[in-house]
Design a protein around this motif. Structure first.
Motif, short mmCIF file in Angstrom:
data_model
loop_
_atom_site.label_atom_id
_atom_site.label_comp_id
_atom_site.label_asym_id
_atom_site.label_seq_id
_atom_site.Cartn_x
_atom_site.Cartn_y
_atom_site.Cartn_z
N ALA A 122 2.21 6.74 -7.04
CA ALA A 122 1.04 7.54 -7.27
C ALA A 122 1.50 8.64 -7.34
O ALA A 122 1.52 10.06 -8.36
N ILE A 123 2.59 9.14 -6.06
CA ILE A 123 2.46 10.06 -6.62
C ILE A 123 3.58 10.71 -6.98
O ILE A 123 3.36 11.69 -7.87
N SER A 126 1.99 10.99 -10.90
CA SER A 126 1.51 12.59 -10.83
C SER A 126 2.30 13.62 -11.00
O SER A 126 2.10 14.57 -12.08
N GLY A 145 1.94 1.90 -2.78
CA GLY A 145 1.46 2.42 -4.38
C GLY A 145 0.90 3.89 -3.98
O GLY A 145 0.97 4.36 -5.00
N VAL A 146 1.25 4.19 -2.82
CA VAL A 146 0.72 5.55 -2.44
C VAL A 146 2.18 6.56 -3.42
O VAL A 146 2.68 7.45 -3.66
N VAL A 147 3.87 6.12 -2.81
CA VAL A 147 4.64 6.75 -3.60
C VAL A 147 4.75 6.33 -4.32
O VAL A 147 4.72 7.78 -5.20
N LYS A 178 0.54 -1.39 -0.01
CA LYS A 178 0.33 0.16 0.33
C LYS A 178 0.69 1.08 -0.03
O LYS A 178 0.65 2.61 -0.53
N LEU A 179 1.61 1.06 1.42
CA LEU A 179 2.73 2.26 1.03
C LEU A 179 3.34 3.04 -0.23
O LEU A 179 3.91 3.50 -1.25
N TYR A 221 10.83 11.08 -1.70
CA TYR A 221 10.70 9.85 -1.66
C TYR A 221 11.01 9.53 -2.78
O TYR A 221 11.25 7.92 -2.46
#
Ligand SMILES: C[S@@+](CC[C@H](N)C(=O)[O-])C[C@H]1O[C@@H](n2cnc3c(N)ncnc32)[C@H](O)[C@@H]1O
Length: 461
Positions: free
Chosen positions: A317-318, A321, A313-315, A310-311, A345
């Motif tokens: 995605a940031i 984008s 995935g967040v990194v 999950k973590l 990151y």
């Protein structure tokens, strides 16, 4: 009938250096029949079907791809054209008649939905032999293939047989299509096209060929590294600087296979660490461990801890984008992100940093307010350093004499020319130009200075 049997003698090429062979895992592929030298032309390919890309948002002539003097077709088919000659061309006359005979309304203005569904519509108008050839190309089923059919059906009456054929054309396009650069480098205008022979090329993330186009969209396939007899000739369906964490999902979603090449299986990707993100435990580099048919694990190379999916995935995605928005941003904004936000990151080896460096190399020297004369010594040094880093990275990734190397070598040569102009002596720049010129020879996308060289020396770009 196979693909080669349906091609004309000219389209079939002299096939003494390669052959099409079948394997259970990959289907058809092209293999070297003899040792092929770096830089040797392997074959040339002619477009079977060419037209706008599905996400096309630029207005250009759909016949000659010019960006100038564009107006809607005077017969009200909604397509953009630049001249009477293009409006009266046989390709346009037949597609225009088809659209007018099926349209539910008059298109007095340029219509993007007609532009975006034009390529598969052109497929419907191919002759029997061309359709036969097209149907021999590989395709995959999937809900996301063929949305252009629904766009076309909103405005045109398409019968059931045509709908089935159009769906099949869309899937074939999605599996085999090549992006074709049709404008000058500064325009960045591209369309998509099907090339029957090149559609036989399987993928490797460490491709052994490079391809380029002439001004008539003929595609030339050249060896980027020496290829040994018996070796598969592979093209990369992805961009060379994409990390495995981008290439793998892209190949799975769009081409429906998992790549098991050596680069994908090496978490460091030949030491480039393109996917590395920061470990929240120790600050080390977290890398993805891909194994065929096993879900990916992200592990820190320093403290060995596994980063939760999950973590990760967040990194990702940031970073993804920010990359998307920065690709159209000003150099100052890109530098700001790279210096202040990105290090939170990921390390500078990450593919997002690499792609942004690439973008900066294309902008500095050419973008308004960042022309060569405008660049401070500091910015010029930054561009030079980025060129050198990208060239080193290409060597790590074993890219050989590919087009990206040619373009970056040329940019490095321009930096050194500019230092010379500022009275800083540099010695090596002539050799850089010579190598770039050799790699980009006859490429319609080559920088103008290289094209001028061919013209002066009698070679036709
Ligand atoms: C452009 S076609 C290449 C030619 C294809 N093998 C054929 O038989 O027509 C692309 C398709 O080939 C297969 N393919 C290409 N490269 C592959 C690879 N490295 N591993 C597995 N399958 C691959 C996938 O099904 C992909 O969607």
């Amino acid at each position: 009938m196979n693909v080669l049997e349906l091609l004309s003698n000219e389209e079939r090429n002299d096939s003494s250096s390669w052959t099409i062979q079948y394997s259970e895992a990959r289907g058809r592929g092209i293999f070297a029949n003899k040792d092929i030298k770096k830089g040797e032309i392997i074959f040339v390919d002619y477009p079977l079907l060419i037209g706008p890309r599905t996400g096309s948002d630029r207005v250009f002539c759909i016949i000659c791809f010019s960006l100038n003097n564009i107006r809607a077709c005077s017969k009200n088919c909604g397509l953009p054209l630049c001249s009477e000659a293009c409006e009266n061309s046989s390709v346009h006359v037949s597609e225009c008649e088809f659209i007018l005979s099926r349209s539910k309304e008059f298109f007095t203005q340029i219509r993007f939905d007609i532009i975006r569904s034009l390529t598969p519509l052109r497929g419907l108008l191919l002759n029997n032999k061309q359709i036969q050839l097209l149907k021999l190309l590989k395709s995959h089923q999937g809900l996301h293939h063929g949305f252009e059919v629904n766009i076309a059906k909103k405005h045109l009456r398409i019968n059931d047989d045509e709908e089935v054929l159009m769906h099949s054309i869309c899937s074939i396009l999605d599996t085999n299509t090549f992006e074709v650069i049709v404008g000058e480098k500064s325009d960045d205008l591209s369309v998509r096209a099907l090339y029957p022979l090149s559609s036989m090329l399987n993928h490797s993330c460490t491709s052994n060929i490079t391809h380029y186009f002439d001004s008539h969209q003929k595609m030339i396939i050249k060896a980027s590294v020496p290829i040994r007899k018996g070796e598969e000739i592979c093209h990369s369906y992805t961009k060379i600087f994409w990390g495995t964490c981008v290439r793998q999902p892209y190949l799975q979603q769009t081409k429906h296979f998992s790549c098991d090449c050596s680069r994908c299986q090496d978490p460091t990707e030949c030491g480039s660490n393109l996917c590395a993100i920061n470990c929240f435990n120790c600050g080390g580099a977290v890398l993805p461990m891909y194994k065929p048919n096993v879900s990916v694990t992200w592990r820190c190379v320093s403290c060995n801890s596994v980063m939760p999916a999950k973590l990760v995935g967040v990194v990702l995605a940031i970073l993804g984008s920010r990359l998307n928005s920065l690709l159209s941003a000003d150099p100052i904004q890109i530098f700001k992100f790279m210096k202040s936000q990105l290090p939170k990151y990921a390390p500078m080896s990450n593919h997002v940093a690499v792609q942004l460096k690439c973008r900066l190399v294309w902008l500095l020297g050419y973008q308004k307010n960042y022309l060569w004369n405008d660049l401070t010594d500091e910015l010029l040094r930054e561009k030079e350093d980025m060129c050198r880093e990208l060239l080193k990275l290409l060597e790590m990734l074993r890219a050989g004499q590919n087009k990206m190397r040619g373009l970056i070598l040329y940019e490095l040569y321009c930096c050194l020319q500019e230092w010379n102009r500022r009275n800083h002596q540099t010695g090596e720049h002539k050799a850089l130009f010579e190598e770039a010129k050799e790699i980009l020879k006859d490429d319609v996308y080559a920088p103008q200075e290289i094209k001028n060289f061919w013209v002066l020396n009698g070679s036709e770009p």
